[in-house]
Design an enzyme around this catalytic site. Structure first.
Site, PDB file in Angstrom:
ATOM      1  N   ILE A 117       1.793  -0.439  -6.702  1.00 37.34           N
ATOM      2  CA  ILE A 117       1.706  -1.802  -7.216  1.00 37.34           C
ATOM      3  C   ILE A 117       2.263  -1.887  -8.639  1.00 37.34           C
ATOM      4  O   ILE A 117       2.995  -2.822  -8.984  1.00 37.34           O
ATOM      5  CB  ILE A 117       0.243  -2.287  -7.129  1.00 37.34           C
ATOM      6  CG1 ILE A 117      -0.061  -2.577  -5.649  1.00 37.34           C
ATOM      7  CG2 ILE A 117      -0.021  -3.510  -8.005  1.00 37.34           C
ATOM      8  CD1 ILE A 117      -1.492  -2.762  -5.295  1.00 37.34           C
ATOM      9  N   GLU A 118       1.955  -0.857  -9.437  1.00 34.63           N
ATOM     10  CA  GLU A 118       2.416  -0.885 -10.831  1.00 34.63           C
ATOM     11  C   GLU A 118       3.930  -0.684 -10.949  1.00 34.63           C
ATOM     12  O   GLU A 118       4.502  -0.831 -12.035  1.00 34.63           O
ATOM     13  CB  GLU A 118       1.636   0.120 -11.686  1.00 34.63           C
ATOM     14  CG  GLU A 118       1.695   1.564 -11.251  1.00 34.63           C
ATOM     15  CD  GLU A 118       0.662   1.929 -10.182  1.00 34.63           C
ATOM     16  OE1 GLU A 118       0.413   1.127  -9.259  1.00 34.63           O
ATOM     17  OE2 GLU A 118       0.137   3.068 -10.256  1.00 34.63           O
ATOM     18  N   ASP A 149       0.861  -1.198   0.000  1.00 35.50           N
ATOM     19  CA  ASP A 149       0.000   0.000   0.000  1.00 35.50           C
ATOM     20  C   ASP A 149       0.892   1.241   0.000  1.00 35.50           C
ATOM     21  O   ASP A 149       2.033   1.197   0.471  1.00 35.50           O
ATOM     22  CB  ASP A 149      -0.926   0.034   1.227  1.00 35.50           C
ATOM     23  CG  ASP A 149      -2.159   0.895   0.994  1.00 35.50           C
ATOM     24  OD1 ASP A 149      -3.281   0.339   0.983  1.00 35.50           O
ATOM     25  OD2 ASP A 149      -2.015   2.124   0.802  1.00 35.50           O
ATOM     26  N   CYS A 200     -11.851   2.224  -4.839  1.00 31.77           N
ATOM     27  CA  CYS A 200     -13.239   2.099  -5.282  1.00 31.77           C
ATOM     28  C   CYS A 200     -13.781   3.366  -5.936  1.00 31.77           C
ATOM     29  O   CYS A 200     -14.825   3.356  -6.574  1.00 31.77           O
ATOM     30  CB  CYS A 200     -14.113   1.715  -4.093  1.00 31.77           C
ATOM     31  SG  CYS A 200     -13.943   2.878  -2.731  1.00 31.77           S
TER      32      CYS A 200
HETATM   33  N1  SAH Z   1      -8.719  -3.242   2.397  1.00 28.39           N
HETATM   34  C1  SAH Z   1      -8.014  -2.114   2.899  1.00 28.39           C
HETATM   35  C2  SAH Z   1      -8.381  -0.795   2.284  1.00 28.39           C
HETATM   36  C3  SAH Z   1      -8.322  -0.684   0.806  1.00 28.39           C
HETATM   37  S1  SAH Z   1      -8.655   0.962   0.275  1.00 28.39           S
HETATM   38  C4  SAH Z   1      -8.202  -2.051   4.410  1.00 28.39           C
HETATM   39  O1  SAH Z   1      -8.673  -2.993   5.028  1.00 28.39           O
HETATM   40  O2  SAH Z   1      -7.885  -1.027   5.011  1.00 28.39           O
HETATM   41  C5  SAH Z   1      -7.573   1.056  -1.087  1.00 28.39           C
HETATM   42  C6  SAH Z   1      -6.112   1.206  -0.717  1.00 28.39           C
HETATM   43  O3  SAH Z   1      -5.355   1.136  -1.921  1.00 28.39           O
HETATM   44  C7  SAH Z   1      -5.738   2.544  -0.069  1.00 28.39           C
HETATM   45  O4  SAH Z   1      -5.177   2.293   1.183  1.00 28.39           O
HETATM   46  C8  SAH Z   1      -4.723   3.150  -1.030  1.00 28.39           C
HETATM   47  O5  SAH Z   1      -3.647   3.787  -0.357  1.00 28.39           O
HETATM   48  C9  SAH Z   1      -4.208   1.935  -1.780  1.00 28.39           C
HETATM   49  N2  SAH Z   1      -3.718   2.185  -3.142  1.00 28.39           N
HETATM   50  C10 SAH Z   1      -4.356   2.857  -4.113  1.00 28.39           C
HETATM   51  N3  SAH Z   1      -3.647   2.836  -5.263  1.00 28.39           N
HETATM   52  C11 SAH Z   1      -2.526   2.114  -5.011  1.00 28.39           C
HETATM   53  C12 SAH Z   1      -1.394   1.740  -5.802  1.00 28.39           C
HETATM   54  N4  SAH Z   1      -1.310   2.107  -7.068  1.00 28.39           N
HETATM   55  N5  SAH Z   1      -0.422   0.994  -5.231  1.00 28.39           N
HETATM   56  C13 SAH Z   1      -0.528   0.622  -3.919  1.00 28.39           C
HETATM   57  N6  SAH Z   1      -1.567   0.954  -3.124  1.00 28.39           N
HETATM   58  C14 SAH Z   1      -2.556   1.703  -3.657  1.00 28.39           C
END
Ligand code: SAH
Length: 379
Positions: free
Chosen positions: A57-58, A34, A79
């Site tokens: 991630i990318e 994250d 989302c």
């Molecule tokens: N399931 C998680 C929340 C997901 S919300 C929980 O239980 O808390 C989506 C998350 O994706 C966010 O924390 C955001 O920081 C992360 N995120 C968004 N784009 C991202 C990326 N390109 N690489 C890594 N993390 C990312």
């Protein structure tokens, strides 16, 4: 069963990790990824032994993913591109890029993960991103199931209708018999929560006469729906999720007068005996409409009696009436309880409440995901 190696993408505060633990599946999170520094601080505080990558991630290569040798992916991609209230830019939204990157990477992995679980908002089911996901996974030889579930299905008094995609690399279909959840197939075009099996009870004549229905800006349907939810004994009461009164610094959580005066009519008010609350979102405690319920902590005062005459009195009197209800926000700990986080979960002390609500609002219901994970693995 051997210990599964789990990759937790978009890990946030670790909702998926807690769900994995709660599901009873033998699994080890081999990497959580994250980019949100606050969420990562909280994750690290609770899971100091889990490798947490603060990377996009990318930006992670195929080789790096291959080295992890994971059997399962748990993920909640951002989302915002899919929310019904947003622009719904879907795959054109830059926030979907990392998800598409994962999908493209998947067939090139040296070993395909056996299980995949994805969580997202209602709206994802009709997106192009979902279409890409389905096509890619079918090509790779997965079977899958999609469901919409709200925490009320597992007895938790909170609405948080979410889309779940569960895939398995096998020729066997995922079975849903014996499931404890009342599942709604994701394709169904319905905004109703899936658990309302109790028939609606009409209002009594007296209640109609008394103008009971519209004491707040509520429609008759709202009143009936809330009443039905509150009488569903398969769902626990709000009081089971509250902190002991002496632990709550009530002055810190009371809804401020300014908000009471301006927004009293649109607050969603619940009492400890209620079996419902609305979804806690990341704006809880700062914005009013639709961000989460507030708790009436003075039970001697009848809610109706306060609201009935509000429009006939002066601002000062109106405030005095409203203050009698002692409306307060749920504390972050209580929101975490409602979202199924265990007692062992905690926040590092320095994280302010505003951030606590924010990360919780982005997270997921741990009890729901635990049940789905169990279903995905065990049958
Ligand atoms: N399931 C998680 C929340 C997901 S919300 C929980 O239980 O808390 C989506 C998350 O994706 C966010 O924390 C955001 O920081 C992360 N995120 C968004 N784009 C991202 C990326 N390109 N690489 C890594 N993390 C990312």
């Amino acid at each position: 069963m051997e210990t599964l190696r789990v990759l937790e993408l978009y890990s946030g505060i670790g909702g998926m990790h807690y769900a994995l633990k709660k599901s009873g599946i033998s699994g080890q999170v081999v990497a959580a990824i994250d980019i949100n520094t606050t969420a990562n601080q909280i994750y690290r505080h609770n899971f100091p032994d889990t490798p947490l990558w603060n990377k996009t991630i990318e930006g992670i290569s195929l080789d790096e993913f291959n080295e992890l040798r994971f059997d399962m992916i748990l993920m909640s991609p951002p989302c915002q591109p899919f929310t019904r209230l947003g622009l719904q830019r879907d795959i054109a939204d830059p926030r979907t890029k990392s998800f598409l990157y994962i999908l493209n990477l998947l067939p090139r992995l040296s070993q395909l993960p056996r299980f995949i679980l994805l969580e997202n908002v209602k709206g994802f089911e009709s997106s192009s991103a979902r279409q890409c996901l389905v096509e890619k996974l079918l090509k790779c030889g997965y079977t899958f199931q999609e469901v919409m579930v709200s925490p009320t299905s597992v007895g938790i008094p909170n609405s948080r209708l979410r889309y779940f995609f569960m895939a398995k690399i096998s020729t066997e279909a995922i079975c849903s018999k014996d499931s404890q959840l009342s599942l709604l197939p994701a394709e169904t075009e319905s905004s109703q929560e899936p658990t309302l099996s109790i028939p609606l009870q009409p209002l009594t004549k007296e209640e109609e006469m008394e103008g009971h229905v519209h004491y707040k800006l509520e429609t008759t349907n709202d009143v009936l729906r809330k009443r039905t939810q509150n009488s569903d004994l398969s769902v626990r009461q709000i009081q089971d999720f509250l902190e002991p009164e002496e632990n709550v610094d009530i002055d810190r959580y009371l809804v401020p007068s300014k908000i009471l005066l301006r927004y009293a009519l649109i607050l969603d008010i619940v009492k400890p005996i209620c079996r419902r609350s609305i979804c806690f979102t990341k704006g809880y405690g700062r914005y009013v409409e639709g961000t989460g319920s507030v708790l009436q902590s003075c039970l001697e005062t009848e809610t109706e009696s306060v609201f009935k005459y509000l429009d006939q009195v002066s601002q000062e009197e109106k405030l005095q009436h409203l203050l009698r209800l002692k409306l307060r926000y749920f504390t972050p700990r209580e929101v975490a309880n409602i979202m199924g986080f265990p007692q062992s979960f905690s926040f590092p002390e320095q994280i302010p409440n505003k951030q606590r609500y924010r990360v919780l609002g982005n997270s997921l219901n741990v009890a729901v995901v635990a049940t789905l994970l169990h279903q995905l693995i065990k049958c």
